[in-house]
Structure formats: structure tokens, C-alpha cells
Design a protein around this motif. Structure first.
Motif, PDB file in Angstrom:
ATOM      1  N   LEU A   1       0.557  -0.981  -0.003  1.00 32.01           N
ATOM      2  CA  LEU A   1       0.362  -0.114  -0.042  1.00 32.01           C
ATOM      3  C   LEU A   1       0.901   1.307   0.051  1.00 32.01           C
ATOM      4  O   LEU A   1       2.018   1.142   0.521  1.00 32.01           O
ATOM      5  CB  LEU A   1      -0.967  -0.120   1.002  1.00 32.01           C
ATOM      6  N   PRO A   2       0.741   2.701  -0.947  1.00 37.20           N
ATOM      7  CA  PRO A   2       0.784   3.756  -0.924  1.00 37.20           C
ATOM      8  C   PRO A   2       0.887   4.314  -0.037  1.00 37.20           C
ATOM      9  O   PRO A   2       2.034   5.298   0.762  1.00 37.20           O
ATOM     10  CB  PRO A   2       1.049   4.411  -2.628  1.00 37.20           C
ATOM     11  N   LEU A   3      -0.035   3.635   1.335  1.00 35.99           N
ATOM     12  CA  LEU A   3      -0.549   5.291   2.299  1.00 35.99           C
ATOM     13  C   LEU A   3      -0.709   4.514   3.378  1.00 35.99           C
ATOM     14  O   LEU A   3      -1.020   2.503   3.566  1.00 35.99           O
ATOM     15  CB  LEU A   3      -1.718   5.201   2.521  1.00 35.99           C
ATOM     16  N   GLU A   4      -0.410   4.640   4.702  1.00 33.12           N
ATOM     17  CA  GLU A   4      -1.584   4.230   6.153  1.00 33.12           C
ATOM     18  C   GLU A   4      -2.511   3.437   6.322  1.00 33.12           C
ATOM     19  O   GLU A   4      -3.706   4.652   5.725  1.00 33.12           O
ATOM     20  CB  GLU A   4      -1.105   4.473   6.976  1.00 33.12           C
ATOM     21  N   PRO A   5      -2.717   2.206   6.370  1.00 32.31           N
ATOM     22  CA  PRO A   5      -3.755   1.983   6.775  1.00 32.31           C
ATOM     23  C   PRO A   5      -4.431   2.096   7.811  1.00 32.31           C
ATOM     24  O   PRO A   5      -3.741   1.777   9.054  1.00 32.31           O
ATOM     25  CB  PRO A   5      -3.788   0.304   6.520  1.00 32.31           C
ATOM     26  N   LEU A   6      -5.344   2.075   8.107  1.00 36.61           N
ATOM     27  CA  LEU A   6      -6.223   3.057   9.449  1.00 36.61           C
ATOM     28  C   LEU A   6      -7.187   2.165  10.391  1.00 36.61           C
ATOM     29  O   LEU A   6      -7.819   2.098  11.291  1.00 36.61           O
ATOM     30  CB  LEU A   6      -6.778   4.227   9.151  1.00 36.61           C
ATOM     31  N   ALA A   7      -7.500   0.935   8.610  1.00 35.36           N
ATOM     32  CA  ALA A   7      -9.159   0.580   9.726  1.00 35.36           C
ATOM     33  C   ALA A   7      -9.378  -0.540   8.232  1.00 35.36           C
ATOM     34  O   ALA A   7      -9.014  -0.280   7.144  1.00 35.36           O
ATOM     35  CB  ALA A   7      -9.950   1.276   9.836  1.00 35.36           C
ATOM     36  N   VAL A   8      -9.559  -1.503   8.641  1.00 35.98           N
ATOM     37  CA  VAL A   8     -10.742  -2.433   8.113  1.00 35.98           C
ATOM     38  C   VAL A   8     -12.207  -2.663   8.243  1.00 35.98           C
ATOM     39  O   VAL A   8     -12.248  -3.082   8.593  1.00 35.98           O
ATOM     40  CB  VAL A   8      -9.559  -3.492   8.056  1.00 35.98           C
ATOM     41  N   LEU A   9     -12.903  -3.300   7.379  1.00 32.16           N
ATOM     42  CA  LEU A   9     -14.058  -3.574   6.661  1.00 32.16           C
ATOM     43  C   LEU A   9     -13.818  -4.961   6.368  1.00 32.16           C
ATOM     44  O   LEU A   9     -13.678  -4.901   5.531  1.00 32.16           O
ATOM     45  CB  LEU A   9     -15.451  -2.367   6.323  1.00 32.16           C
ATOM     46  N   ALA A  10     -14.056  -6.187   7.504  1.00 32.51           N
ATOM     47  CA  ALA A  10     -14.867  -7.401   6.880  1.00 32.51           C
ATOM     48  C   ALA A  10     -16.274  -7.095   6.508  1.00 32.51           C
ATOM     49  O   ALA A  10     -16.668  -6.911   7.148  1.00 32.51           O
ATOM     50  CB  ALA A  10     -14.621  -8.312   7.779  1.00 32.51           C
ATOM     51  N   ILE A  11     -16.252  -7.705   5.260  1.00 32.04           N
ATOM     52  CA  ILE A  11     -17.511  -7.291   4.549  1.00 32.04           C
ATOM     53  C   ILE A  11     -18.405  -9.519   4.839  1.00 32.04           C
ATOM     54  O   ILE A  11     -17.322 -10.041   4.265  1.00 32.04           O
ATOM     55  CB  ILE A  11     -17.547  -7.339   3.364  1.00 32.04           C
ATOM     56  N   GLY A  12     -19.713 -10.055   4.667  1.00 32.89           N
ATOM     57  CA  GLY A  12     -19.391 -10.993   4.672  1.00 32.89           C
ATOM     58  C   GLY A  12     -21.240 -10.563   4.914  1.00 32.89           C
ATOM     59  O   GLY A  12     -21.908 -10.229   5.469  1.00 32.89           O
ATOM     60  N   LYS A  13     -21.901 -11.960   4.700  1.00 31.50           N
ATOM     61  CA  LYS A  13     -23.120 -12.395   5.003  1.00 31.50           C
ATOM     62  C   LYS A  13     -23.068 -12.824   6.874  1.00 31.50           C
ATOM     63  O   LYS A  13     -21.983 -14.435   6.888  1.00 31.50           O
ATOM     64  CB  LYS A  13     -24.095 -13.370   4.704  1.00 31.50           C
ATOM     65  N   GLY A  14     -23.761 -12.085   7.531  1.00 28.04           N
ATOM     66  CA  GLY A  14     -23.273 -12.410   9.160  1.00 28.04           C
ATOM     67  C   GLY A  14     -23.540 -13.644   9.578  1.00 28.04           C
ATOM     68  O   GLY A  14     -24.829 -14.313   9.175  1.00 28.04           O
ATOM     69  N   THR A  15     -23.296 -14.879   9.885  1.00 25.97           N
ATOM     70  CA  THR A  15     -23.994 -15.668  10.717  1.00 25.97           C
ATOM     71  C   THR A  15     -24.086 -15.675  12.834  1.00 25.97           C
ATOM     72  O   THR A  15     -24.711 -16.182  12.821  1.00 25.97           O
ATOM     73  CB  THR A  15     -23.158 -16.829  10.483  1.00 25.97           C
ATOM     74  N   ASP A  16     -23.379 -14.556  13.094  1.00 26.04           N
ATOM     75  CA  ASP A  16     -23.936 -14.382  15.093  1.00 26.04           C
ATOM     76  C   ASP A  16     -25.126 -14.742  15.648  1.00 26.04           C
ATOM     77  O   ASP A  16     -25.673 -13.453  14.368  1.00 26.04           O
ATOM     78  CB  ASP A  16     -22.825 -12.853  15.519  1.00 26.04           C
ATOM     79  N   LYS A  17     -26.112 -14.871  16.370  1.00 25.75           N
ATOM     80  CA  LYS A  17     -27.102 -14.157  16.582  1.00 25.75           C
ATOM     81  C   LYS A  17     -26.818 -13.239  17.275  1.00 25.75           C
ATOM     82  O   LYS A  17     -26.380 -13.943  18.108  1.00 25.75           O
ATOM     83  CB  LYS A  17     -28.062 -15.852  17.200  1.00 25.75           C
ATOM     84  N   ILE A  18     -27.207 -11.753  17.625  1.00 26.08           N
ATOM     85  CA  ILE A  18     -26.980 -10.809  18.213  1.00 26.08           C
ATOM     86  C   ILE A  18     -27.771  -9.826  19.182  1.00 26.08           C
ATOM     87  O   ILE A  18     -28.811  -9.775  18.289  1.00 26.08           O
ATOM     88  CB  ILE A  18     -25.450  -9.942  17.454  1.00 26.08           C
TER      89      ILE A  18
END
Length: 211
Positions: free
Chosen positions: A162-179
Motif C-alpha cells: 500500500l502507498p498509504l497507511e491503513p487506518l481501519a479494515v471493514l470485513a464484509i460478508g453474510k454474518g452468521t452470529d445471532k446478536i
């Protein structure tokens, strides 16, 4: 017949250039309730690059301190480096004994948020706006997101070149947790916890938020 045509034409002119909300558009409250932090995802569902692009597309519409628009995005789907990217991230700080995500539930699509300038209070405010807005967009299109900031920035930067500093990540998908959210009074223990397969998240009652 002609009168109906004129009425329809006038309505088309009135609505041209502005967004018309459909009746089935979910309310903000609905999106917020569905926007939970999933730490387990359906391994059978493959997030497409076009879905990641749709999530990132909210950013040109967002407010930005001094209109600086500092963020840049690296998108990873399963075939483009997302298959094993989860190894760089740490999930579930309050549940270390579970070693989340559980085997077979790892996310395989990610949005890495980088910044064009050094971190500052203004950057952090804008980052929060961007992350929450993208998470809400994910929910709107039928997905779920987990905001992750627990990772070694330099390690991720080198791994992805990466040419720039990463500050955060979004993990994306179909969530399976019951919350489930739990209303609690101010001063309660706010650590999330799991019991009988349900992930509980304490939230301070609205009346206790008022000064």
C-alpha cells in the motif's frame, strides 16, 4: 388520456434529479438495528467485487472536515487476496478464549481504509463517519460488516504493498452470529458476551444518555 399524460409528465419533471424513496426502503432505525458487528460469516457466500464497490460508493456523498476527502480504499475479494487476509486481524477483544473467528467462519472480503495524511482528531472523526456509513450500506444491500482496527498497520501495508497507511479494515460478508442488544443502566459492565449461542451487546438506556 391527455390530462393523465400531462400529470405524469409534471410529476416526472418534479422528481427529475432527486432521489425518490421507494416504499420498501428500510428506515434508518431498521438499518442501525441490523448493523451489528458480526465476527462469524457464511463461508458459502462469496462477496462480489461490485458489492464492495457499492459499499465504498457512499464516500463521495459524506461530509469531510475541510472537505479534505482523505481516504483511499483497497478492496479484496476472495479471489484477489481476501482468502487469507483474516490472519492479519484480531477479533473479539472481550472474548479471547474463543479465538474468533471460529474455524470455517472467517470473512473473505475486505475494505482497507487508508489515509492521505497523518492521523489527527479530524481524521478520526471523518474515519468514524466513513466506516459507519459503509457498514450501513453493507446492511442495505443484504450483507454485514465488522469494523476492525486491531491489526499491525505496517505489516498490512507491506503485505498489500500500500502507498498509504491503513487506518481501519471493514470485513464484509453474510454474518452468521445471532446478536441481541441489552438495555442497561449507566455504570453497568459494557463488555459484550456470549451465552447459549447468542452474542449479547449491552447498550446504555436512552434515558441515561440525557444530561
Amino acid at each position: 388520456m391527455a390530462d393523465n399524460y400531462l400529470e405524469r409528465r409534471e410529476e416526472a419533471i418534479r422528481t427529475a434529479g432527486r432521489t425518490v424513496l421507494r416504499r420498501n426502503t428500510p428506515s434508518l432505525d431498521t438499518l442501525l438495528l441490523k448493523n451489528r458487528s458480526h465476527r462469524g460469516f457464511d463461508s458459502e457466500y462469496q462477496v462480489a467485487m461490485r458489492q464492495l464497490e457499492s459499499i465504498v460508493s457512499v464516500n463521495p456523498k459524506l461530509p469531510s472536515s475541510k472537505n479534505a476527502q482523505r481516504f483511499r480504499f483497497k478492496l479484496l475479494d476472495a479471489s484477489g487476496g481476501g482468502e487469507d487476509f483474516c490472519r492479519f486481524l484480531r477479533f473479539g477483544a472481550y472474548l479471547p478464549e474463543l479465538h474468533l473467528p471460529l474455524p470455517g467462519t472467517e470473512p473473505k472480503a475486505f475494505i482497507i481504509v487508508c489515509c492521505t495524511e497523518a492521523e489527527s482528531p479530524s481524521v478520526d472523526i471523518d474515519l468514524g463517519i466513513a466506516l459507519q456509513s459503509m457498514a450501513l450500506k453493507a446492511v442495505e444491500i443484504g450483507l454485514n460488516a465488522l469494523i476492525v482496527r486491531a491489526f499491525n498497520r505496517e505489516e498490512v501495508r507491506r503485505a498489500l504493498d500500500l502507498p498509504l497507511e491503513p487506518l481501519a479494515v471493514l470485513a464484509i460478508g453474510k454474518g452468521t452470529d445471532k446478536i441481541e442488544l441489552v438495555d442497561v443502566p449507566e455504570g453497568s459492565d459494557l463488555r459484550y458476551y456470549r451465552k447459549d449461542g447468542v452474542h449479547y451487546v449491552p447498550k446504555i438506556r436512552q434515558e441515561d444518555l440525557m444530561l
